[in-house]
Design a protein around this motif. Structure first.
Motif, PDB file in Angstrom:
ATOM      1  N   TYR A 287       0.625   2.430   4.266  1.00 18.51           N
ATOM      2  CA  TYR A 287      -0.289   1.610   5.071  1.00 18.51           C
ATOM      3  C   TYR A 287       0.360   1.420   6.429  1.00 18.51           C
ATOM      4  O   TYR A 287       1.250   0.590   6.597  1.00 18.51           O
ATOM      5  CB  TYR A 287      -0.469   0.275   4.342  1.00 18.51           C
TER       6      TYR A 287
ATOM      7  N   ILE B 278      -2.988   5.265   5.043  1.00 22.58           N
ATOM      8  CA  ILE B 278      -4.137   4.455   5.444  1.00 22.58           C
ATOM      9  C   ILE B 278      -3.846   3.765   6.780  1.00 22.58           C
ATOM     10  O   ILE B 278      -2.809   3.113   6.933  1.00 22.58           O
ATOM     11  CB  ILE B 278      -4.464   3.391   4.380  1.00 22.58           C
ATOM     12  N   GLY B 279      -4.754   3.924   7.737  1.00 26.34           N
ATOM     13  CA  GLY B 279      -4.658   3.232   9.025  1.00 26.34           C
ATOM     14  C   GLY B 279      -4.037   4.024  10.142  1.00 26.34           C
ATOM     15  O   GLY B 279      -3.773   3.483  11.224  1.00 26.34           O
TER      16      GLY B 279
ATOM     17  N   LEU C 164       3.536   0.764  -2.834  1.00 24.42           N
ATOM     18  CA  LEU C 164       2.874   0.393  -1.584  1.00 24.42           C
ATOM     19  C   LEU C 164       3.929   0.195  -0.505  1.00 24.42           C
ATOM     20  O   LEU C 164       4.807  -0.662  -0.644  1.00 24.42           O
ATOM     21  CB  LEU C 164       2.060  -0.890  -1.761  1.00 24.42           C
TER      22      LEU C 164
ATOM     23  N   LEU D 173       3.995  -0.918   3.187  1.00 28.99           N
ATOM     24  CA  LEU D 173       3.134  -1.513   4.204  1.00 28.99           C
ATOM     25  C   LEU D 173       3.930  -1.852   5.455  1.00 28.99           C
ATOM     26  O   LEU D 173       4.810  -2.710   5.426  1.00 28.99           O
ATOM     27  CB  LEU D 173       2.440  -2.760   3.650  1.00 28.99           C
TER      28      LEU D 173
ATOM     29  N   GLY E   1       0.518  -1.383  10.901  1.00 25.60           N
ATOM     30  CA  GLY E   1      -0.770  -0.876  10.433  1.00 25.60           C
ATOM     31  C   GLY E   1      -1.897  -1.793  10.834  1.00 25.60           C
ATOM     32  O   GLY E   1      -3.042  -1.362  11.053  1.00 25.60           O
TER      33      GLY E   1
ATOM     34  N   SER F 205      -7.181  -6.160   5.719  1.00 24.28           N
ATOM     35  CA  SER F 205      -5.923  -5.977   4.996  1.00 24.28           C
ATOM     36  C   SER F 205      -5.872  -6.850   3.747  1.00 24.28           C
ATOM     37  O   SER F 205      -5.393  -6.418   2.697  1.00 24.28           O
ATOM     38  CB  SER F 205      -4.737  -6.288   5.913  1.00 24.28           C
TER      39      SER F 205
ATOM     40  N   ALA G 178      -7.945  -5.116   1.204  1.00 20.87           N
ATOM     41  CA  ALA G 178      -7.207  -3.989   0.639  1.00 20.87           C
ATOM     42  C   ALA G 178      -6.229  -4.463  -0.431  1.00 20.87           C
ATOM     43  O   ALA G 178      -6.154  -3.878  -1.522  1.00 20.87           O
ATOM     44  CB  ALA G 178      -6.464  -3.235   1.747  1.00 20.87           C
TER      45      ALA G 178
END
Length: 299
Positions: free
Chosen positions: A121, A172-173, A223, A225, A229, A251, A254
């Motif tokens: 992310y 993602i992003g 994950l 992150l 992002g 977010s 998500a």
């Protein structure tokens, strides 16, 4: 999700040259991460911080990679700690530090899975190598290194490679990719939801498709992150902000959907830089997202 979480801080800013992100773990703790998770009836163990060597050389005569030896040493220590945490049947929650720490996280995690999935992310792909990186900053290389691409000190960390397969990754992003990263994404067939797809499909569809893509072929999902992002308006305290990012509410959605899926088996939140922040806003955002990831509900 497991009802025991082990927090591991990695106060490292050696993966890039902008100082301050080494204070990220402290900022996240100050924003109340332990209390937030304990309020969800989760047993929380704070394992403290990985020791980061300050005896390093920015330049290496054999490579353009910045702080290579120091990053590799810290990553090895992190891999060992994450490995130990998983052995105790606890959920490893790693606090960064710059995104180069993912090299160590994935090295310690992946040995426990046959087909580890990774949700990245992030505004960036972090798929550079020494040959493609414009800067030589290792925080732009952890995903490539985990695929087995790059300098051997990073790819062979913890005694094996690769840590993850390209077909088990979802980014993602993304909205800032170097040319070498774009080529690698196409060559490796890595699934990417750029901000174009996030805008066009909506976050619900993006996460539902991600879950469907990873669910059947992975036996655990990590994950990773990066707070950049998110849009800089929501997370200003990051070293490499890119406008036009994922919103705070998107977010949260998500994280809520990922929690409902039950897929996430480990996580890290990185690139919180208090020096660049506004009243610890970005660390507070990170903690709020962790709350959603671990089951916090509005009602």
């Amino acid at each position: 999700m497991k009802k025991k979480v082990s927090i591991i801080g990695v106060p490292m800013d050696l993966g890039q040259l902008r100082r301050g992100v080494d204070m990220g773990p402290s900022a996240i703790r100050y924003a109340g991460v332990c209390e937030r998770l304990q309020n969800l009836s989760i047993e929380v163990e704070d394992c403290g911080d990985i020791e980061i060597s300050r005896n390093y050389s920015v330049e290496d005569e054999n490579t353009n990679l910045k702080n290579l030896k120091a990053v590799a040493e810290a990553s090895e220590r992190l891999a060992q700690k994450v490995d130990q945490v998983i052995e105790t049947d606890s959920f490893p929650l790693v606090l960064g530090g710059d995104h180069s720490i993912a090299i160590g996280s994935l090295a310690g995690i992946s040995k426990h899975y046959k087909n580890l999935g990774v949700i990245w992310y992030d505004a960036h792909g972090d798929l550079n190598t020494a040959e493609t990186s414009p800067s030589g900053n290792i925080h732009g290389m952890p995903l490539a290194a985990s695929l087995g691409l790059g300098h051997k000190d990073l790819t062979s960390l913890y005694g094996y490679a690769p840590k993850v397969k390209p077909e088990n990754i979802v980014i993602i992003g993304a909205r800032s990719l170097d040319e070498g990263e774009k080529e690698l994404i196409k060559e490796q067939g890595i699934k990417v939801y750029t901000m174009h797809e996030v805008d066009r499909l909506g976050m619900t569809t993006v996460i539902e498709e991600t879950i469907a893509y990873l669910k059947e072929k992975t036996d655990g999902v990590h994950l990773s992150l990066d707070l950049d992002g998110l849009d800089p308006n929501d997370a200003p305290g990051v070293g490499t902000p890119v406008i036009g990012g994922i919103s705070y509410r998107e977010s949260h959605l998500a994280m809520e959907l990922l929690e409902e899926s039950g897929l996430i088996t480990s996580a890290e939140f990185v690139e919180v830089n208090p020096i660049l922040d506004e009243k610890n806003k970005t660390a507070a955002v990170a903690v709020a997202l962790m709350g959603s990831l671990f089951g916090e509900k509005l009602l």
